[in-house]
Design a protein around this motif. Structure first.
Motif, PDB file in Angstrom:
ATOM      1  N   CYS A  52      35.252  46.455  41.856  1.00  0.00           N
ATOM      2  CA  CYS A  52      36.473  45.737  41.451  1.00  0.00           C
ATOM      3  C   CYS A  52      36.157  44.351  40.882  1.00  0.00           C
ATOM      4  O   CYS A  52      36.994  43.780  40.153  1.00  0.00           O
ATOM      5  CB  CYS A  52      37.412  45.562  42.632  1.00  0.00           C
ATOM      6  SG  CYS A  52      37.931  47.070  43.465  1.00  0.00           S
ATOM      7  N   ASN A  58      42.008  43.467  38.927  1.00  0.00           N
ATOM      8  CA  ASN A  58      41.750  42.688  40.142  1.00  0.00           C
ATOM      9  C   ASN A  58      42.351  41.298  39.935  1.00  0.00           C
ATOM     10  O   ASN A  58      41.829  40.491  39.159  1.00  0.00           O
ATOM     11  CB  ASN A  58      40.235  42.613  40.365  1.00  0.00           C
ATOM     12  CG  ASN A  58      39.848  41.754  41.559  1.00  0.00           C
ATOM     13  OD1 ASN A  58      40.673  41.071  42.144  1.00  0.00           O
ATOM     14  ND2 ASN A  58      38.572  41.779  41.885  1.00  0.00           N
ATOM     15  N   CYS A  63      44.174  44.319  44.110  1.00  0.00           N
ATOM     16  CA  CYS A  63      44.337  45.307  43.040  1.00  0.00           C
ATOM     17  C   CYS A  63      45.803  45.396  42.631  1.00  0.00           C
ATOM     18  O   CYS A  63      46.688  45.477  43.486  1.00  0.00           O
ATOM     19  CB  CYS A  63      43.842  46.672  43.517  1.00  0.00           C
ATOM     20  SG  CYS A  63      44.084  47.978  42.291  1.00  0.00           S
TER      21      CYS A  63
END
Ligand code: SF4
Ligand code: SF4
Length: 129
Positions: A52, A58, A63
């Protein structure tokens, strides 16, 4: 390194496509290193991870699709009998995910909600060869 559980699937299914050029370059570099060092310890975490880190979705460590990816993580942990916080080698964890999910119907039930599913169901997993 730290990985979200469902990334044990995504990283095996990776075929060069991703959210951005930076993301695919980062994925490629991670996989290159993991293939060279398959004993690398991986700790499973249900929050943003080492993959991520280069993702445009991100947002300050959260998220944008938090609800969806939480479902994917839960599905992988359940199907592979793994737990958040568990540590294993890259090789052992991906093999477990391959055997319990990628090679079974669990793959379809877990991943059908994902935007990449049409691609991933056509992509031969690294360890399926
Ligand atoms: S369908 Fe989505 S969650 Fe499943 S392996 Fe592919 S990218 Fe990962
Ligand atoms: S930030 Fe979200 S969309 Fe991006 S790689 Fe991580 S879990 Fe997937």
């Amino acid at each position: 390194m730290f990985l979200r559980p469902h990334h044990l699937l995504c990283m095996q299914k990776f075929s060069g496509h991703g959210y951005s050029l930076a993301f695919t370059a980062h994925m490629t570099a991670l996989l290159h290193n993991l293939h060279a060092h398959p004993d690398t310890p991986v700790t499973l975490i249900c929050r943003c991870d080492d993959l991520c880190a280069a993702c445009p979705h991100n947002q300050d460590g959260i998220c944008e699709s938090a609800e969806k990816v939480a479902r994917l993580d839960a599905g992988v942990l359940n199907a592979a009998s793994l737990s958040a916080g568990e540590t294993g080698s890259w090789n052992a964890l991906t093999e477990r995910a391959r055997r319990s999910i990628l090679l079974t119907d669990a793959f379809h039930s877990i991943c059908a909600c994902c935007e990449w599913y049409p691609l991933c169901r056509q992509t031969e997993a690294e360890y399926e060869r």
